[in-house]
Design an enzyme around this catalytic site. Sequence first.
Site, short mmCIF file in Angstrom:
data_model
loop_
_atom_site.label_atom_id
_atom_site.label_comp_id
_atom_site.label_asym_id
_atom_site.label_seq_id
_atom_site.Cartn_x
_atom_site.Cartn_y
_atom_site.Cartn_z
N GLY A 32 -11.46 -12.29 102.32
CA GLY A 32 -10.95 -13.64 102.12
C GLY A 32 -10.57 -13.92 100.69
N GLU A 44 -15.27 -1.56 98.76
CA GLU A 44 -15.39 -0.85 100.04
C GLU A 44 -15.03 -1.82 101.15
OE1 GLU A 44 -19.09 1.37 101.00
OE2 GLU A 44 -19.64 0.96 98.92
N GLU A 102 -5.02 -11.91 102.97
CA GLU A 102 -6.21 -11.39 102.30
C GLU A 102 -6.81 -10.22 103.09
OE1 GLU A 102 -7.50 -12.02 99.41
OE2 GLU A 102 -6.55 -13.88 98.79
N GLU A 130 -7.25 -6.62 101.32
CA GLU A 130 -8.60 -6.11 101.05
C GLU A 130 -9.06 -4.99 101.98
OE1 GLU A 130 -11.25 -9.47 100.90
OE2 GLU A 130 -10.39 -10.19 99.03
#
Length: 167
Positions: A71, A137, A87, A91
């Site tokens: 997020g 990660e 996001e 990510e």
Amino acid sequence: MKPKYKYCPHCGRHLTDDSAHGVKLRYCSACKQHFFNNPAPGVAVLAVKDGKILLVKRKLDPMKGTWAMPGGFMDQHETIVQAGLRELKEETGLKAKRGSFFDIATLETIKLGTVLVIAIKAEGTTGVVRAGDDALEAKYFDIKKLPFIGFIGHRKFIKKLVKQGNK
Ligand SMILES: [Zn+2]
């Protein structure tokens, strides 16, 4: 508490304190404008698959090194769902077809003041999970064996998800 603005972002003059609309605001006498200190809207994404939830390890503060839902903050000209899916892609590398509203939380932070976090559920995810952007990660966790999750709001969202039978 978020620090108060000192100078006008338009003309650079010193701002003063003023009361208006029932709250204390900063005011520029040259521009005749009050500056509101509104909370920033952020988004947190629930990506669930086979009883597992996708989490990211945070590269940056706040809560650096802890696990969180993917997020971030909303950019201009995007909806909360678009922000969440962007996001998620940045990510974790996953693309999602859709996102739907899940829940909402208000958080108090030291640097950013009050943050409004809207949780969305990502649906129809495709792709291979790989950490990117500000994630160290990215990994699916069994919902019954979760690591420590830094943000209280994210813990609340996941708790609700578990309660709902994680569908
Ligand atoms: Zn000004």
